[in-house]
Design a protein around this motif. Structure first.
Motif, PDB file in Angstrom:
ATOM      1  N   UNK A 481       0.428  -1.545   0.016  1.00 16.33           N
ATOM      2  CA  UNK A 481      -0.320  -0.178  -0.134  1.00 16.33           C
ATOM      3  C   UNK A 481       0.933   1.271  -0.352  1.00 16.33           C
ATOM      4  N   UNK A 482       2.183   1.458   0.860  1.00 14.33           N
ATOM      5  CA  UNK A 482       3.167   2.475   1.162  1.00 14.33           C
ATOM      6  C   UNK A 482       3.501   2.291  -0.688  1.00 14.33           C
ATOM      7  N   UNK A 483       3.751   1.752  -1.299  1.00 13.71           N
ATOM      8  CA  UNK A 483       4.410   1.888  -2.668  1.00 13.71           C
ATOM      9  C   UNK A 483       3.525   2.206  -3.550  1.00 13.71           C
ATOM     10  N   UNK A 484       2.335   1.946  -3.201  1.00 11.23           N
ATOM     11  CA  UNK A 484       1.069   2.139  -4.110  1.00 11.23           C
ATOM     12  C   UNK A 484       1.263   3.582  -4.262  1.00 11.23           C
ATOM     13  N   UNK A 485       0.626   4.204  -2.701  1.00 11.25           N
ATOM     14  CA  UNK A 485       1.019   5.613  -2.810  1.00 11.25           C
ATOM     15  C   UNK A 485       2.094   6.395  -2.724  1.00 11.25           C
ATOM     16  N   UNK A 486       3.194   6.120  -3.054  1.00 11.21           N
ATOM     17  CA  UNK A 486       4.475   6.542  -3.159  1.00 11.21           C
ATOM     18  C   UNK A 486       4.144   6.607  -5.298  1.00 11.21           C
ATOM     19  N   UNK A 487       3.472   5.103  -5.823  1.00 11.85           N
ATOM     20  CA  UNK A 487       4.099   5.643  -7.088  1.00 11.85           C
ATOM     21  C   UNK A 487       2.517   6.565  -7.599  1.00 11.85           C
ATOM     22  N   UNK A 488       1.019   6.372  -6.757  1.00 11.17           N
ATOM     23  CA  UNK A 488       0.543   7.161  -7.299  1.00 11.17           C
ATOM     24  C   UNK A 488       0.809   9.071  -7.100  1.00 11.17           C
ATOM     25  N   UNK A 489       1.144   8.916  -5.668  1.00 12.60           N
ATOM     26  CA  UNK A 489       0.870  10.748  -5.996  1.00 12.60           C
ATOM     27  C   UNK A 489       2.172  11.756  -6.864  1.00 12.60           C
ATOM     28  N   UNK A 490       3.104  10.590  -6.582  1.00 11.26           N
ATOM     29  CA  UNK A 490       3.659  11.501  -8.025  1.00 11.26           C
ATOM     30  C   UNK A 490       3.182  11.827  -9.160  1.00 11.26           C
ATOM     31  N   UNK A 491       2.514  11.276  -9.898  1.00 11.66           N
ATOM     32  CA  UNK A 491       1.475  10.926 -10.890  1.00 11.66           C
ATOM     33  C   UNK A 491       0.697  12.448 -10.850  1.00 11.66           C
TER      34      UNK A 491
END
Length: 1046
Positions: A481-491
């Motif tokens: 979940x942390x990896x998904x958030x870290x992926x989605x936030x920059x986009x």
């Protein structure tokens, strides 16, 4: 309501669908139109051949629209996808994700997270079952109401990638969109920090021994264990964040793992000293003494509370000596009745020892009291704190809308998947609260880190076959979940930056060549590091709760505003929403913000307010407040001056041209009735008329006419303004109204005028020339035009159509007016029960099956429900009737020209027309238009025949047979024959299909470029609409007025 489309046989126009960030319009251009003009004359509908460069064929438009691919709005590189170069590339793979994989499971993955595994049992222990159920109910109700509003917004058109930011910014404008978009970005960034902290907490507390070499910092005294723990989490959190950032940077896709939760009973026992809970991993046996053989000796627990030495003489802690050590079941089960003890809350202060009510205890204090052996509260707890900590476990509802570009049918999958996911998780949370409270001992529930159960997760004590099932599953779940958030936030930050609404963020719109947001990822990592340095999951959770609640608040606000304003583009496919539900959700979001943390709420709202003001400061402001109404009106007019309205907010702003009789009464009030039904009290309506004469002499007449129109507007319930113009010529007055009505950005964009009834019975061209001149003026001014024909048969506001159809004949693409007008009419109670039918009329070479499929797709994206049929109109020879009709039309025109040979005859003809007008009043403003006619002096009456008079009469008699023979030998022009053939064939199809329709809408052909054929143009319109009771002729204003986008 029916829509009829005409598709010519060939497609020589190429279209470019451009995603414009300012207007979301589809700009249609024509290529090689001039070079292939002759082909158009041969192969296309002749009535519309002169305007093919600006009003293209519908078949090509539909084929272009159905090949649309979802892209992020605002990205310049994506515009190339619509270019000719991109058309030669490999066709992108069509989205094929369904509701289950595309929305339901991603929402479950985002909602079920760190709070469920690490904090839910603790919340139940602190707040009790009843207050925990209240917390879950508040948070889940808030997200459910937000999901309903989000479903309405997400199904209101095609939602490109961008998720909540795209929906809010396109619904409430750039100011709200930028403010809430950044709040959503910050919330997502802090969510990644929260997930990382949760993973590190599981790793340090539950997965490795506390005193192993993995712990960098160690407590030097019992009271310093918390500080050492926080420092360890900071170090390991930073390392984990760095590794995740590297993974995201290189573009590795990580699949989130779901851990299954199995509820079963195990027999973990809790060691109690008196009524105090002991930290279980610091001794082996829950007893003061141990028996080895026949020798009784001190246990490890004794050594923790007593000084080394003989048991009989050693010094010990008073509380330890006066109370017994007992063991109780940590999981007594449903039948134990423990639910009664856990029903109500037991909030604690920081450092307070966990005690079990009901166990005997003797207070005792001494200098040797060892508080490090007891399980104690690490923070002070309250109901409001627990609300802020739990709310992140209810977030994650945006996962479906964020993946809208990958969904096979986003308008169906997003509402169904999101609401099902919230329902599922809500049921799990409610049942978990009850089961935890009914099965687990209260001191175990209040033990946040599992000290009483040997550092196991409290949830893990219920798992089968081992607590490691939950420990490992929750660890990987939180990491993913942390990896998904870290992926989605920059986009998300990249999308905001590319919209260029916040200039200083422009640098974060750039990235690697493949589009990866490098600079945005760097900023996201730095902000997430701030959350890592806080190091406490309980401190980070309320922060991201604030940002998510701000986002959800504005989602509800956007839905409520759109519903109440009834903007023409607001046509959600999801029907189960209401503005009251949106306001309730918005109120709950605001209440939860201040309940969980009032100072965090003020900070979050302050950040959003500053961003809003910053974006708004880039635009012009009004100054000088001399009254609230005047100030607000001036400010709104200045804002409207910035540019034309957004396509989705376009609605017809009407200029209704009325005709008054000799007594200054409105001659055809049904024009006003039609305007009121079309507008439904929304937007701008200006009612205008022209009084012929001199302004100085006609001022009183003008005021009387204005009052008469206002009275009729009140009767017909038309909310708008009245404009009366005095002009020497009616034609000039109409042109002045078209040019000058309105103020600033509050101007009309559509003209409504009546049909010139009786023009055929009049030999004077003044009966129709003003009409055609007005058509040309509206086209030149880029205004839309509506001509209700047979307006006397239109329904009044008191009538109700209980059935019937509204048929729309979409012959050429004219900006979408024909699609929008029936939708606006159906908002009124008169037309609400009418159905919409769409008939596509195809010629021989057209693929009727594909046309029907393309049109159905287009209407689905427009959220318009209609029946679609294809009627094939085969090429046929020109009939004798068509040829005869054209010949009669041209003979009539020629005869009228010959009748104007001499001034005396012209004067006599004008007198005849005037007499006829006095008997049969023309029903329109354009029927009695005057022309500048040089009045000839009246001839003297000849009482006797003179030689000159006799010779003149003889010459006239000799010329009459020649004129008659010329009329009889006249051959019609071939272009007129083709136009008449089109009008006759179209009329046959229309009457055949729509003879019983309540209203027929069709494209109005433009006047001929050569003014010599104006009377023929009127004849074409008459033939086209012959045999129809109610007809609305429509011409677009040259811009798109309807869009498939949200």
């Amino acid at each position: 309501m029916g829509i009829f489309l005409f598709f010519p046989k060939t497609t020589d126009c190429t279209f470019k669908a451009i995603r414009d960030t300012a207007h979301d319009t589809i700009t249609v251009t024509s290529a090689d139109a001039a070079g292939k003009k002759n082909d158009f004359y041969d192969r296309n509908l002749a009535l519309f051949e002169e305007e093919l460069d600006i009003r293209p064929k519908v078949s090509s438009l539909l084929s272009r629209l159905v090949s649309y691919t979802n892209i992020t709005q605002g990205a310049k590189e994506h515009e190339e996808e619509e270019s000719a170069q991109a058309s030669r590339r490999k066709t992108p793979k069509s989205p094929n994700m369904g509701t289950l994989m595309g929305v339901y499971l991603p929402c479950l993955q985002n909602i079920f997270g760190v709070i469920l595994f690490l904090r839910l049992t603790w919340i139940v222990g602190m707040a009790g079952i009843m207050q925990s159920l209240l917390i879950v109910l508040m948070c889940c109700s808030c997200t459910m109401l937000t999901a309903i509003s989000m479903s309405a917004i997400a199904t209101n058109g095609v939602v490109p990638a961008g998720g909540a930011y795209f929906m809010i910014s396109r619904s409430l404008g750039p100011e709200f969109g930028g403010a809430v978009g950044l709040c959503f970005y910050l919330g997502t960034t802090f969510a990644s920090a929260m997930y990382i902290l949760g993973a590190i907490e599981i790793f340090l507390v539950n997965m490795i021994p506390k005193h192993s070499s993995a712990a960098i910092f160690h407590a030097t005294d019992p009271h310093g264990s918390d500080s050492a723990m926080l420092n360890n989490m900071r170090v390991y959190g930073t390392i984990c964040l760095s590794l995740m950032a590297v993974v995201v940077f290189v573009g590795v896709k990580y699949v989130n793992k779901l851990a299954s939760l199995f509820l079963a009973f195990c027999r973990d026992r809790i060691c109690m000293l008196g009524n105090r809970t002991l930290v279980r991993d610091r001794f082996d046996v829950c007893s003061k003494t141990t028996v080895t053989g026949n020798i009784t000796g001190p246990s490890q627990l004794w050594d923790r509370f007593c000084l080394p030495g003989n048991m009989s003489s050693t010094q010990c802690d008073d509380y330890f000596m006066q109370n017994n050590v007992t063991e109780i079941q940590g999981i007594p089960g449903l039948s134990s009745g423990i639910i009664r003890d856990n029903m109500w809350g037991a909030y604690q202060q920081k450092g307070e020892i966990l005690e079990k009510p009901g166990l005997q205890s003797v207070d005792g204090h001494s200098a040797m009291e060892n508080f490090g052996m007891y399980v104690s509260a690490d923070i002070a707890t309250s109901f409001t704190l627990l609300v802020g900590i739990f709310f992140p476990s209810a977030t994650g509802i945006m996962a479906g809308s964020n993946r809208s570009g990958d969904l096979r049918d986003a308008q169906k999958s997003i509402p169904v998947g999101t609401i099902l996911a919230i329902t599922t998780t809500s049921l799990v949370y409610f049942s978990s609260v009850v089961l935890f409270g009914a099965c687990i001992e209260g001191v175990v529930l209040r033990d946040k880190f599992g000290d009483a159960v040997r550092k196991n997760l409290v949830v893990g004590t219920l798992s089968w076959p081992s607590p490691w099932v939950i420990v490992i599953g929750s660890f990987f779940s939180t990491v993913g979940a942390g990896l998904q958030s870290l992926t989605g936030a920059p986009r998300l930050l990249q999308a905001i930056a590319k919209d260029n609404i916040i200039p200083f963020l422009r640098v974060f719109g750039h990235g690697k060549t493949n589009g990866e947001p490098t600079w945005a990822l760097l900023l996201t990592g730095l902000i997430a590091e701030l959350g890592i340095l806080i190091a406490s999951l309980d401190m980070v959770a309320p922060i991201l709760s604030m940002f998510f609640l701000m986002c959800y608040l504005f989602v509800n606000l956007a839905c409520a505003v759109q519903t109440l304003l009834r903007t023409p583009n607001w046509r959600p496919r999801f029907k189960y929403y209401h503005w009251a539900l949106s306001f309730l959700g918005m109120s709950m979001c605001l209440a939860l913000m201040f309940i969980s943390s009032w100072y965090y709420a003020i900070v979050a709202m302050g950040i959003a307010g500053m961003i809003y003001k910053y974006i708004e400061a880039e635009k012009e402001w009004g100054d000088g407040i001399r009254g609230l109404s005047l100030s607000a009106a001036r400010y709104a007019l200045l804002r409207l001056e910035v540019g034309p309205p957004h396509t989705k907010n376009w609605r017809p702003q009407l200029l209704v041209l009325l005709k008054l009789d000799e007594d200054l009464h409105v001659k055809y009030p049904r024009l006003l009735t039609f305007a009121s039904q079309l507008k439904a009290g929304k937007g701008l309506t200006i009612v205008g008329t022209v009084i012929q004469g001199n302004f100085l002499d006609s001022y009183g007449e003008m005021q009387a006419a204005e009052q008469a129109i206002k009275n009729m507007m009140e009767i017909e319930r038309v909310k708008g303004f009245c404009q009366v113009v005095v002009a020497s010529k009616v034609r000039d007055g109409v042109v002045h109204l078209i040019q000058s009505c309105g103020l600033g950005g509050m101007k009309h964009n559509t003209v409504v005028m009546g049909w010139p009834y009786g023009w055929r019975q009049s030999e004077d061209p003044r009966a129709w020339k003003t009409f055609i001149n007005t058509v040309r003026c509206t086209t030149a001014a880029h205004l839309a035009l509506m001509v209700p024909k047979n307006v006397s048969f239109y329904p009044s506001n008191h009538e109700r159509f209980t059935d019937g159809n509204i048929d729309v004949w979409w012959i050429v693409h004219d900006g979408g007016m024909l699609m929008l007008l029936p939708f606006l009419l159906k908002q009124h109670k008169v037309w609400r029960k009418c159905k919409m039918r769409i008939f596509t009329v195809a010629q021989m070479d057209d693929n009727s099956i594909q046309m029907k499929k393309d049109l159905a797709t287009f209407l689905y994206q427009l959220r318009i429900e209609a029946e679609v049929e294809v009627v094939e109109m085969h090429d046929s020879d020109i009939s004798a009737y068509t040829y005869e009709r054209t010949l009669m039309m041209e003979q009539r025109s020629q005869m009228l020209r010959q009748m104007r040979l001499s001034s005396a005859e012209r004067q006599r003809e004008a007198q005849l027309v005037k007499d006829r007008h006095s008997l049969v009043r023309m029903g329109s403003l354009y029927s009695d238009e005057e022309e500048e006619v040089v009045e000839a002096p009246p001839e003297k009456v000849q009482m006797t025949w003179t030689r000159e008079r006799c010779e003149a009469e003889r010459r006239n008699r000799n010329n009459a047979p020649e004129n008659f023979r010329e009329l009889m030998s006249l051959k019609p022009d071939q272009s007129n024959v083709r136009r008449m053939h089109t009008a006759v064939k179209l009329n046959e199809v229309i009457v055949n299909r729509s003879h019983d329709a309540r209203l027929v809408l069709l494209n109005m052909p433009g006047p001929p470029r050569n003014t010599d054929g104006d009377e023929n143009y009127m004849e074409f319109l008459e033939v086209l609409t012959e045999g129809l009771e109610r007809v609305l002729l429509v011409r677009g204003g040259g811009r798109e007025v309807i869009t498939i986008y949200s």
